[in-house]
Design an enzyme around this catalytic site. Structure first.
Site, short mmCIF file in Angstrom:
data_model
loop_
_atom_site.label_atom_id
_atom_site.label_comp_id
_atom_site.label_asym_id
_atom_site.label_seq_id
_atom_site.Cartn_x
_atom_site.Cartn_y
_atom_site.Cartn_z
CG HIS A 160 9.94 -0.37 -10.64
ND1 HIS A 160 10.71 -0.51 -9.50
CD2 HIS A 160 9.08 0.59 -10.20
CE1 HIS A 160 10.33 0.28 -8.54
NE2 HIS A 160 9.35 0.93 -8.87
CD GLU A 196 8.62 5.01 -10.08
OE1 GLU A 196 7.63 5.08 -9.66
OE2 GLU A 196 9.22 4.04 -9.93
P1 PGA Z 1 6.91 4.76 -3.56
O1 PGA Z 1 7.06 3.97 -4.77
O2 PGA Z 1 5.69 5.70 -3.99
O3 PGA Z 1 6.69 3.78 -2.35
O4 PGA Z 1 8.03 5.69 -3.54
C1 PGA Z 1 7.01 4.38 -6.29
C2 PGA Z 1 7.44 3.23 -7.02
O5 PGA Z 1 8.60 2.63 -6.74
O6 PGA Z 1 6.96 2.88 -8.09
#
Ligand code: PGA
Length: 257
Positions: A96, A166
């Site tokens: 992540h 992401e």
């Molecule tokens: P968010 O986080 O939906 O709050 O943007 C997503 C993540 O970091 O996995």
């Protein structure tokens, strides 16, 4: 044939107490059972996993947020893949961006993925560029992340892996974050599939999720126009009502397709 969309809530370092975690989990579980056309999981802090995994069901699985790169031994504060597997935790997020920000490199993440696969866990590998300015450099950035994080992983293991794209600039906790569009995601999904096919020499299917400020208003766009195989949901997964709305949207899409 329909493949179920995968919706994973990433609770990060929330909520504050076990009692709240259990209450949130049970509120989601109660509703999630109604939506059969979707697979739903919650990635919770380690400390809550033993209790939450007792509450898990066919409609709501429990996932870790991280895993050690090592098998056992002198690694203070780490949790191994054998430990998680022994508690029937089959899934974990790896790489992540919030862990990469603490210093995790692609090489280190590669070791963690191998560690997870060793006990047949299913890693959700997170990739994504930090910023989007001019040019197309972000494609090469994500390509390097995928090539280095999956180096030496045999093709047969890909069936256990999910990739979550992401873009860090779209994550809700990023200062001055901006919304990504379904077109941003679609471009990246096609590109990720090309990178994987080039790496493995044949077309390979690895589900690609979208993550970054997903809510009940934009979820449909990423799933339908963007073609996401699922969603990794941070902030909106902490409010059961919002998270359940996202689950119901994903269910309706599969049911109608
Ligand atoms: P968010 O986080 O939906 O709050 O943007 C997503 C993540 O970091 O996995």
């Amino acid at each position: 044939m329909n493949t179920k969309k995968l919706i994973i809530g990433n609770w990060k370092m929330n909520p504050k107490t076990l009692a709240l975690a259990k209450a949130q989990f049970s509120a989601i579980k109660k509703e999630a059972g109604k939506y059969k056309m979707v697979s739903v999981g919650i990635s919770a802090p380690y400390i809550f996993l033993p209790e939450l995994s007792k509450m898990a069901s066919a409609s709501l699985f429990v996932s870790a947020q991280n895993i050690s790169s090592e098998k056992e031994g002198a690694h203070t504060g780490e949790v191994s893949s054998d430990m998680l597997s022994s508690m029937k935790i089959r899934n974990t997020i790896i790489g992540h961006s919030e862990r990469r920000a603490l210093g995790e490199t692609n090489d280190f993440i590669n070791k963690k993925i191998k560690s997870a696969l060793r006990t047949k866990m299913n890693p959700v590998l997170c990739v994504g560029e930090l910023e989007r300015d001019s040019g197309m450099w972000y494609l090469g950035f994500v390509k390097t992340q995928i090539e280095e994080c999956l180096a030496g992983i045999p093709k047969a293991s890909l069936k256990n892996i999910v990739i979550a794209y992401e873009p860090v600039w779209a994550i809700s906790s990023t200062e001055n974050h901006r919304e990504a569009t379904p077109a941003d995601f679609q471009e990246m999904k096609i590109y990720i599939q090309k990178v994987l096919s080039d790496m493995y020499g044949t077309p390979v299917h690895v589900p690609v999720l979208y993550g970054g400020s997903v809510d009940e208003k934009n979820a449909k766009g990423f799933l339908v126009e963007g073609g996401a195989d699922g969603l990794l949901v941070g902030r909106s997964s902490l409010t059961p009502k919002k998270f359940v709305s996202i689950i119901s949207i994903a269910h309706a899409i599969n049911q109608n397709s």
